[in-house]
Motif scaffolding. Sequence first.
Motif, PDB file in Angstrom:
ATOM      1  N   ILE A 177      -3.668  -2.968   5.289  1.00 14.30           N
ATOM      2  CA  ILE A 177      -2.793  -2.798   4.136  1.00 14.30           C
ATOM      3  C   ILE A 177      -3.514  -1.930   3.120  1.00 14.30           C
ATOM      4  O   ILE A 177      -4.596  -2.284   2.644  1.00 14.30           O
ATOM      5  CB  ILE A 177      -2.402  -4.156   3.524  1.00 14.30           C
ATOM      6  CG1 ILE A 177      -1.628  -4.970   4.562  1.00 14.30           C
ATOM      7  CG2 ILE A 177      -1.587  -3.962   2.250  1.00 14.30           C
ATOM      8  CD1 ILE A 177      -1.307  -6.385   4.146  1.00 14.30           C
ATOM      9  N   ASN A 178      -2.944  -0.781   2.829  1.00  7.87           N
ATOM     10  CA  ASN A 178      -3.539   0.135   1.853  1.00  7.87           C
ATOM     11  C   ASN A 178      -2.911  -0.125   0.492  1.00  7.87           C
ATOM     12  O   ASN A 178      -1.733   0.132   0.282  1.00  7.87           O
ATOM     13  CB  ASN A 178      -3.308   1.594   2.278  1.00  7.87           C
ATOM     14  CG  ASN A 178      -4.007   1.903   3.584  1.00  7.87           C
ATOM     15  OD1 ASN A 178      -5.159   1.547   3.760  1.00  7.87           O
ATOM     16  ND2 ASN A 178      -3.306   2.533   4.498  1.00  7.87           N
ATOM     17  N   LEU A 179      -3.721  -0.636  -0.396  1.00  5.40           N
ATOM     18  CA  LEU A 179      -3.255  -0.934  -1.755  1.00  5.40           C
ATOM     19  C   LEU A 179      -3.346   0.311  -2.624  1.00  5.40           C
ATOM     20  O   LEU A 179      -4.161   1.205  -2.353  1.00  5.40           O
ATOM     21  CB  LEU A 179      -4.108  -2.052  -2.361  1.00  5.40           C
ATOM     22  CG  LEU A 179      -4.021  -3.404  -1.668  1.00  5.40           C
ATOM     23  CD1 LEU A 179      -5.046  -4.363  -2.251  1.00  5.40           C
ATOM     24  CD2 LEU A 179      -2.625  -3.981  -1.809  1.00  5.40           C
ATOM     25  N   PRO A 180      -2.559   0.356  -3.690  1.00  5.43           N
ATOM     26  CA  PRO A 180      -2.641   1.495  -4.614  1.00  5.43           C
ATOM     27  C   PRO A 180      -4.039   1.583  -5.253  1.00  5.43           C
ATOM     28  O   PRO A 180      -4.761   0.582  -5.331  1.00  5.43           O
ATOM     29  CB  PRO A 180      -1.594   1.171  -5.684  1.00  5.43           C
ATOM     30  CG  PRO A 180      -0.688   0.164  -5.069  1.00  5.43           C
ATOM     31  CD  PRO A 180      -1.511  -0.594  -4.069  1.00  5.43           C
ATOM     32  N   ALA A 181      -4.382   2.743  -5.719  1.00  4.46           N
ATOM     33  CA  ALA A 181      -5.676   2.974  -6.365  1.00  4.46           C
ATOM     34  C   ALA A 181      -5.879   1.969  -7.501  1.00  4.46           C
ATOM     35  O   ALA A 181      -4.954   1.666  -8.251  1.00  4.46           O
ATOM     36  CB  ALA A 181      -5.744   4.404  -6.906  1.00  4.46           C
ATOM     37  N   GLY A 182      -7.072   1.436  -7.594  1.00  7.49           N
ATOM     38  CA  GLY A 182      -7.408   0.501  -8.650  1.00  7.49           C
ATOM     39  C   GLY A 182      -7.169  -0.955  -8.292  1.00  7.49           C
ATOM     40  O   GLY A 182      -7.637  -1.849  -8.983  1.00  7.49           O
ATOM     41  N   PHE A 183      -6.443  -1.229  -7.201  1.00  8.41           N
ATOM     42  CA  PHE A 183      -6.187  -2.597  -6.773  1.00  8.41           C
ATOM     43  C   PHE A 183      -7.236  -3.009  -5.751  1.00  8.41           C
ATOM     44  O   PHE A 183      -7.625  -2.219  -4.891  1.00  8.41           O
ATOM     45  CB  PHE A 183      -4.799  -2.731  -6.135  1.00  8.41           C
ATOM     46  CG  PHE A 183      -3.677  -2.700  -7.120  1.00  8.41           C
ATOM     47  CD1 PHE A 183      -3.081  -3.873  -7.549  1.00  8.41           C
ATOM     48  CD2 PHE A 183      -3.217  -1.493  -7.623  1.00  8.41           C
ATOM     49  CE1 PHE A 183      -2.033  -3.851  -8.455  1.00  8.41           C
ATOM     50  CE2 PHE A 183      -2.176  -1.452  -8.528  1.00  8.41           C
ATOM     51  CZ  PHE A 183      -1.583  -2.636  -8.958  1.00  8.41           C
ATOM     52  N   HIS A 184      -7.696  -4.246  -5.851  1.00 11.02           N
ATOM     53  CA  HIS A 184      -8.667  -4.783  -4.894  1.00 11.02           C
ATOM     54  C   HIS A 184      -8.241  -6.200  -4.533  1.00 11.02           C
ATOM     55  O   HIS A 184      -8.162  -7.062  -5.402  1.00 11.02           O
ATOM     56  CB  HIS A 184     -10.080  -4.803  -5.485  1.00 11.02           C
ATOM     57  CG  HIS A 184     -11.069  -5.496  -4.610  1.00 11.02           C
ATOM     58  ND1 HIS A 184     -11.600  -4.903  -3.499  1.00 11.02           N
ATOM     59  CD2 HIS A 184     -11.592  -6.740  -4.672  1.00 11.02           C
ATOM     60  CE1 HIS A 184     -12.428  -5.758  -2.912  1.00 11.02           C
ATOM     61  NE2 HIS A 184     -12.433  -6.881  -3.596  1.00 11.02           N
ATOM     62  N   ALA A 185      -7.922  -6.429  -3.275  1.00 10.87           N
ATOM     63  CA  ALA A 185      -7.496  -7.755  -2.808  1.00 10.87           C
ATOM     64  C   ALA A 185      -8.694  -8.515  -2.253  1.00 10.87           C
ATOM     65  O   ALA A 185      -9.534  -7.950  -1.558  1.00 10.87           O
ATOM     66  CB  ALA A 185      -6.430  -7.616  -1.735  1.00 10.87           C
ATOM     67  N   ASP A 186      -8.773  -9.791  -2.588  1.00  8.08           N
ATOM     68  CA  ASP A 186      -9.803 -10.659  -2.025  1.00  8.08           C
ATOM     69  C   ASP A 186      -9.338 -11.292  -0.715  1.00  8.08           C
ATOM     70  O   ASP A 186     -10.132 -11.824   0.030  1.00  8.08           O
ATOM     71  CB  ASP A 186     -10.173 -11.764  -3.016  1.00  8.08           C
ATOM     72  CG  ASP A 186     -10.904 -11.211  -4.230  1.00  8.08           C
ATOM     73  OD1 ASP A 186     -11.692 -10.265  -4.066  1.00  8.08           O
ATOM     74  OD2 ASP A 186     -10.674 -11.735  -5.338  1.00  8.08           O
ATOM     75  N   GLY A 187      -8.048 -11.247  -0.474  1.00  6.38           N
ATOM     76  CA  GLY A 187      -7.511 -11.813   0.749  1.00  6.38           C
ATOM     77  C   GLY A 187      -6.001 -11.696   0.759  1.00  6.38           C
ATOM     78  O   GLY A 187      -5.384 -11.335  -0.241  1.00  6.38           O
ATOM     79  N   PHE A 188      -5.421 -11.975   1.898  1.00  6.60           N
ATOM     80  CA  PHE A 188      -3.977 -11.927   2.063  1.00  6.60           C
ATOM     81  C   PHE A 188      -3.522 -13.211   2.751  1.00  6.60           C
ATOM     82  O   PHE A 188      -4.238 -13.755   3.584  1.00  6.60           O
ATOM     83  CB  PHE A 188      -3.552 -10.741   2.939  1.00  6.60           C
ATOM     84  CG  PHE A 188      -3.823  -9.409   2.325  1.00  6.60           C
ATOM     85  CD1 PHE A 188      -2.904  -8.839   1.468  1.00  6.60           C
ATOM     86  CD2 PHE A 188      -4.987  -8.719   2.608  1.00  6.60           C
ATOM     87  CE1 PHE A 188      -3.145  -7.604   0.892  1.00  6.60           C
ATOM     88  CE2 PHE A 188      -5.240  -7.490   2.045  1.00  6.60           C
ATOM     89  CZ  PHE A 188      -4.317  -6.930   1.175  1.00  6.60           C
ATOM     90  N   THR A 189      -2.333 -13.654   2.426  1.00  3.85           N
ATOM     91  CA  THR A 189      -1.748 -14.817   3.082  1.00  3.85           C
ATOM     92  C   THR A 189      -0.308 -14.490   3.428  1.00  3.85           C
ATOM     93  O   THR A 189       0.450 -14.029   2.574  1.00  3.85           O
ATOM     94  CB  THR A 189      -1.788 -16.057   2.167  1.00  3.85           C
ATOM     95  OG1 THR A 189      -3.135 -16.302   1.772  1.00  3.85           O
ATOM     96  CG2 THR A 189      -1.246 -17.269   2.881  1.00  3.85           C
ATOM     97  N   VAL A 190       0.042 -14.734   4.681  1.00  3.95           N
ATOM     98  CA  VAL A 190       1.414 -14.538   5.122  1.00  3.95           C
ATOM     99  C   VAL A 190       1.888 -15.845   5.749  1.00  3.95           C
ATOM    100  O   VAL A 190       1.176 -16.462   6.544  1.00  3.95           O
ATOM    101  CB  VAL A 190       1.520 -13.389   6.161  1.00  3.95           C
ATOM    102  CG1 VAL A 190       2.916 -13.311   6.728  1.00  3.95           C
ATOM    103  CG2 VAL A 190       1.131 -12.077   5.529  1.00  3.95           C
TER     104      VAL A 190
END
Length: 145
Positions: free
Chosen positions: A119-132
């Motif tokens: 998953i490519n997030l927009p510039a400046g965003f940083h995810a620590d994890g994902f949950t689906v």
Amino acid sequence: MAQAKSTYQFEDLLEKHQLKKTGARLRVLSMMYAKNTATSQPDLESVLNDIDRVTLYRILNVFEEKGIIHKVFDLNGTANYAVCSSGCQEHHHHDEHLHFNCTNCKGVFCLNEIKFPTINLPAGFHADGFTVYASGLCAKCSKMQ
């Protein structure tokens, strides 16, 4: 979900994470590894009734911090806990897989074989994890329909 493990393997797991090998911790690990679904603190309390609520809460907290278990929510928003994959580390989980909530038996399953795409997030965003999450009928409940 998880494979059966021996007491020695649980002791090694606690040692690896620099945790004391207490009877309560070993029993919680044994119960969690024996289940094929995630489990809530109240469910663990009902089975491990000689471990008080505060101690159990602390055990679950430290196991989550150390990357031994991860938290997943059911359809009611209740926190459930499941055994982490071997790639999890302290404060850094790698449990990006599908969590399935059965609408019939209310089981919460970690479907480890279903991985997330990149998953490519927009510039400046940083995810620590994902949950689906997905919901429906688990394999056992589907057969009963």
